[in-house]
Design a protein around this motif. Structure first.
Motif, short mmCIF file in Angstrom:
data_model
loop_
_atom_site.label_atom_id
_atom_site.label_comp_id
_atom_site.label_asym_id
_atom_site.label_seq_id
_atom_site.Cartn_x
_atom_site.Cartn_y
_atom_site.Cartn_z
N VAL A 197 0.86 -1.18 0.00
CA VAL A 197 0.00 0.00 0.00
C VAL A 197 0.90 1.24 0.00
CG1 VAL A 197 -1.81 1.23 1.26
CG2 VAL A 197 -1.76 -1.26 1.29
N PRO A 198 0.70 2.17 -0.95
CA PRO A 198 1.59 3.33 -1.01
C PRO A 198 1.56 4.15 0.28
CG PRO A 198 0.13 3.26 -2.92
CD PRO A 198 -0.34 2.20 -1.98
N ILE A 199 2.69 4.70 0.60
CA ILE A 199 2.85 5.48 1.83
C ILE A 199 1.89 6.68 1.86
CG2 ILE A 199 4.82 6.82 0.90
CD1 ILE A 199 4.92 5.64 4.44
N THR A 200 1.60 7.22 0.67
CA THR A 200 0.69 8.37 0.61
C THR A 200 -0.71 8.00 1.10
OG1 THR A 200 0.46 7.77 -1.72
CG2 THR A 200 1.77 9.72 -1.23
N ILE A 201 -1.09 6.77 0.86
CA ILE A 201 -2.39 6.28 1.36
C ILE A 201 -2.27 5.98 2.86
CG2 ILE A 201 -4.11 4.42 1.20
CD1 ILE A 201 -4.23 5.77 -1.41
N LEU A 202 -1.20 5.28 3.22
CA LEU A 202 -0.99 4.90 4.63
C LEU A 202 -1.06 6.11 5.55
CD1 LEU A 202 2.00 2.37 4.55
CD2 LEU A 202 -0.41 1.87 4.80
N SER A 203 -0.41 7.19 5.09
CA SER A 203 -0.29 8.37 5.96
C SER A 203 -1.63 9.06 6.19
CB SER A 203 0.73 9.34 5.38
OG SER A 203 0.24 9.80 4.14
N ARG A 204 -2.63 8.71 5.40
CA ARG A 204 -3.94 9.35 5.58
C ARG A 204 -4.92 8.47 6.33
NH1 ARG A 204 -1.57 11.68 1.54
NH2 ARG A 204 -1.80 13.93 1.36
N CYS A 205 -4.46 7.30 6.76
CA CYS A 205 -5.38 6.35 7.39
C CYS A 205 -5.06 6.15 8.86
CB CYS A 205 -5.26 4.99 6.74
SG CYS A 205 -5.76 4.96 5.04
N GLN A 206 -6.11 5.86 9.62
CA GLN A 206 -5.88 5.31 10.95
C GLN A 206 -5.71 3.83 10.75
OE1 GLN A 206 -8.46 5.90 14.24
NE2 GLN A 206 -8.36 8.13 14.07
N ARG A 207 -4.63 3.31 11.30
CA ARG A 207 -4.31 1.93 10.97
C ARG A 207 -4.54 0.99 12.16
NH1 ARG A 207 1.64 0.31 8.71
NH2 ARG A 207 1.51 -1.86 9.33
N PHE A 208 -5.16 -0.13 11.89
CA PHE A 208 -5.35 -1.16 12.92
C PHE A 208 -4.81 -2.49 12.43
CE2 PHE A 208 -8.52 1.97 14.04
CZ PHE A 208 -8.30 2.09 15.41
N ASN A 209 -4.03 -3.11 13.28
CA ASN A 209 -3.41 -4.38 12.91
C ASN A 209 -4.20 -5.54 13.52
OD1 ASN A 209 -1.61 -6.11 11.81
ND2 ASN A 209 -0.13 -5.91 13.48
N PHE A 210 -4.71 -6.41 12.68
CA PHE A 210 -5.48 -7.56 13.17
C PHE A 210 -4.55 -8.74 13.39
CE2 PHE A 210 -10.03 -6.55 12.77
CZ PHE A 210 -9.87 -5.22 12.42
N LYS A 211 -4.66 -9.30 14.60
CA LYS A 211 -3.78 -10.41 14.94
C LYS A 211 -4.43 -11.74 14.58
CE LYS A 211 -1.98 -8.14 19.01
NZ LYS A 211 -2.00 -8.17 20.46
N LYS A 212 -3.58 -12.73 14.43
CA LYS A 212 -4.11 -14.09 14.28
C LYS A 212 -4.82 -14.47 15.57
CE LYS A 212 -1.09 -15.99 10.87
NZ LYS A 212 -0.46 -17.21 10.42
N PHE A 213 -5.79 -15.35 15.46
CA PHE A 213 -6.52 -15.78 16.65
C PHE A 213 -5.67 -16.72 17.49
CE2 PHE A 213 -9.87 -14.59 13.72
CZ PHE A 213 -10.64 -13.79 14.53
N SER A 214 -5.82 -16.61 18.80
CA SER A 214 -5.08 -17.51 19.68
C SER A 214 -5.76 -18.87 19.65
CB SER A 214 -5.08 -16.98 21.11
OG SER A 214 -6.39 -17.02 21.63
#
Ligand SMILES: [Zn+2]
Length: 544
Positions: free
Chosen positions: A160-177
């Motif tokens: 994903v281009p950095i220009t898009i990344l910098s405009r988003c609130q980012r959430f990282n989804f983890k693998k399920f335990s």
């Protein structure tokens, strides 16, 4: 009635039903409660971790006419019509990656929502868009209409281009335990009256490698003939190593039954078992034992140190095994090594042994293969990769030490030390992270940085390879995001002396942004982080 696959049927329809993504759910609900909804979000993470499901729940909730404590009411006209709502636009970038599709989307963005307050665009696999499509999207993200919200999901954030990344609130989804997976599988089986043994539930959880979609798809297939699901049935269909095998093997290691251990490993070789699955399961089971030792419920012969060494060694084994001819030779050395009485250098000894075997086997491999295959793709040698990685890590360590010194405060140190002491007692911390905490000491701290030391070099090494995991795992215990760094006791003494000397000479310390190291960050580093994370986040084992 149309048959709905289990994964779709049991998709969460409200925040409280979302499993295993507590941090993301909390942050999204807080944004709703405090009316701080952003215009663009980016959900990243492996497949089957609930990105699209969460995006839908979020979309449903913000358009609900009667939001209650950050949760959709489920009764208003918007909630009831949610599935067919024209205000929720789902785009699969994997199939609509062209600039025309995005243009059309952008033209429609300006039109106000028909029913709800917001018009929500859920763009799945956003990294698949072409660069001109990205550029078109970027224009909209820069000045979105008040009613438009973009939720982009990707399994491949690097694309994903950095220009898009910098405009988003980012959430990282983890693998399920494993725990989350087993709970959900059991719940679904009870709801669907599927007959399944507890061992089989656990086996499915292992096989699905942290993905809920995979777990429930597997269950779908296994349940199709209506018979009881057992471990044997799973192993016949999906060829794996049962947890019973793992437990028996560990029992034999514990009792130093060399010939039984040897036989078991031969069996694995003869059945061409996947050593990665084997190691993953060994780490999982050993972590369980570590927990029971710490909590005082363990009745076997292992000491905590022995189990810890085995976990660390298996992790190291994973790092080395890709270039290894026969992984089970390594594994056998590792297990036999644990028979001996432990001393402080044991992990290092083991690593030395591994290195010796590796070099020997590499030679054999070279000799037996006079005609080398010519690779068409230039590949980084293992040494080169390690060099890049070490270079990056060394610079990161220096930078963090510098930054910690720049703003070090006595109060921050006392606070961090007292938190560290409470962490040792905290059952919520993953056992392997806890092992690192027990073995390390906080020696300097600022509001955002923390220097740790440890007696053993191998602990220092492991700490530095799991810096991100530490930050993430301990986030909720500190008021700020803490960047950790570990030094051996010798290096810490040296750094401290240098600092005192420099200050006396009038040298000023100033903060350096970690962004300055971005160019150095080797791509492989994230994979190594992952492996390190595997051992520490025993519930979220992921293999490369
Ligand atoms: Zn509602």
């Amino acid at each position: 009635m149309e048959y709905k696959v289990l994964y779709r049927k049991y998709r969460p329809n409200c925040f409280k039903n979302i499993v295993g993504q507590d941090y993301t759910v909390k942050m999204l609900q807080n944004a709703i409660i405090h009316n701080k909804i952003a215009h663009s979000y980016l959900f990243t993470g492996p497949r089957g971790t609930g990105k699209t499901s969460t995006a839908k729940v979020f979309a449903k909730t913000i358009n609900c006419q009667n939001i209650q404590n950050g949760e959709a009411c489920g009764k208003c006209s918007s909630c009831l019509a949610f599935e067919q709502s024209p205000d929720i636009i789902e785009i699969d970038a994997a199939s609509n990656n062209g600039v025309d599709d995005i243009r059309e989307l952008i033209n429609n963005v300006k039109i106000a929502p028909t029913e709800g307050k917001y018009k929500i665009y859920i763009i799945d696999e956003v990294h698949m868009m072409t660069s001109s499509a990205f550029n078109a999207l970027l224009l909209t993200l820069e000045e979105p209409p008040a009613h438009a919200i973009f939720i982009m999901a990707t399994t491949n954030v690097e694309s994903v281009p950095i220009t898009i990344l910098s405009r988003c609130q980012r959430f990282n989804f983890k693998k399920f335990s494993i725990e989350d997976l087993t709970k959900q599988i059991r719940y679904v089986c009870d709801q669907e009256s599927i007959s399944i043994t507890d061992d089989a539930v656990l086996e499915i959880a292992y096989l699905s490698e942290g993905g809920m979609r995979d777990a429930l798809s597997l269950l779908d297939q296994l349940a199709s003939n209506g018979e009881e699901i057992t471990v044997d049935k799973i192993l016949t269909n999906y060829g794996s190593i049962s947890m019973k095998f793992i437990r028996d093997l560990i029992h034999n290691v514990e009792n130093k039954e060399a010939s039984l251990v040897h036989q078991a490993l031969l069996e694995l070789q003869n059945t061409s078992s996947d050593y990665k699955i084997f190691i993953k399961k060994m780490i999982q089971e050993l972590s369980e034992i570590a927990v029971s030792i710490v909590s005082g419920t363990y009745e076997g012969k292992f000491s905590y140190e022995q189990v810890k060494d085995l976990i660390f060694s298996f992790n190291e084994c994973l790092n080395k095994i890709n270039i290894h001819v026969n992984p089970f030779v390594l594994i056998e050395v590792l297990l036999f090594d644990s028979f001996s009485e432990k001393n402080e250098k044991n992990v290092d000894n083991y690593l030395e042994n591994v290195d010796k075997i590796l070099h020997k086997e590499e030679k054999i491999e070279k000799n037996s293969n006079p005609v080398q295959e010519i690779s068409t793709e230039p590949e980084m040698s293992v040494n080169e990769t390690n060099e890049n990685e070490n270079d990056y890590l060394n610079k990161l360590i220096q930078l963090r030490v510098n930054n910690c010194f720049t703003e070090a405060k006595k109060e921050a140190l006392l606070k961090a030390q007292s938190i560290w002491n409470t962490l040792v007692q905290d059952d919520a911390i993953k056992p392997a992270i806890k092992a690192l905490i027990i073995d390390s000491t906080v020696v300097a701290a600022s509001d955002n940085y923390c220097i740790l030391t440890a007696k053993l070099d191998s602990t220092v090494h492991l700490l530095n390879k799991s810096l991100e995991s530490l930050t993430e795992e301990l986030q909720s215990y500190f008021a700020n995001t803490i960047h950790f760094v570990a030094l051996s006791e010798k290096d810490w003494k040296f750094e401290k002396q240098e600092y005192v000397k420099n200050i006396k000479n009038g040298q000023k310390y100033s903060l350096i942004s970690e962004g300055t190291l971005d160019d150095l960050k080797p791509k492989v580093y994230s994979e190594i982080e992952d492996i390190a994370t595997n051992v520490f986040n025993r519930d979220k084992i992921e293999l490369v």
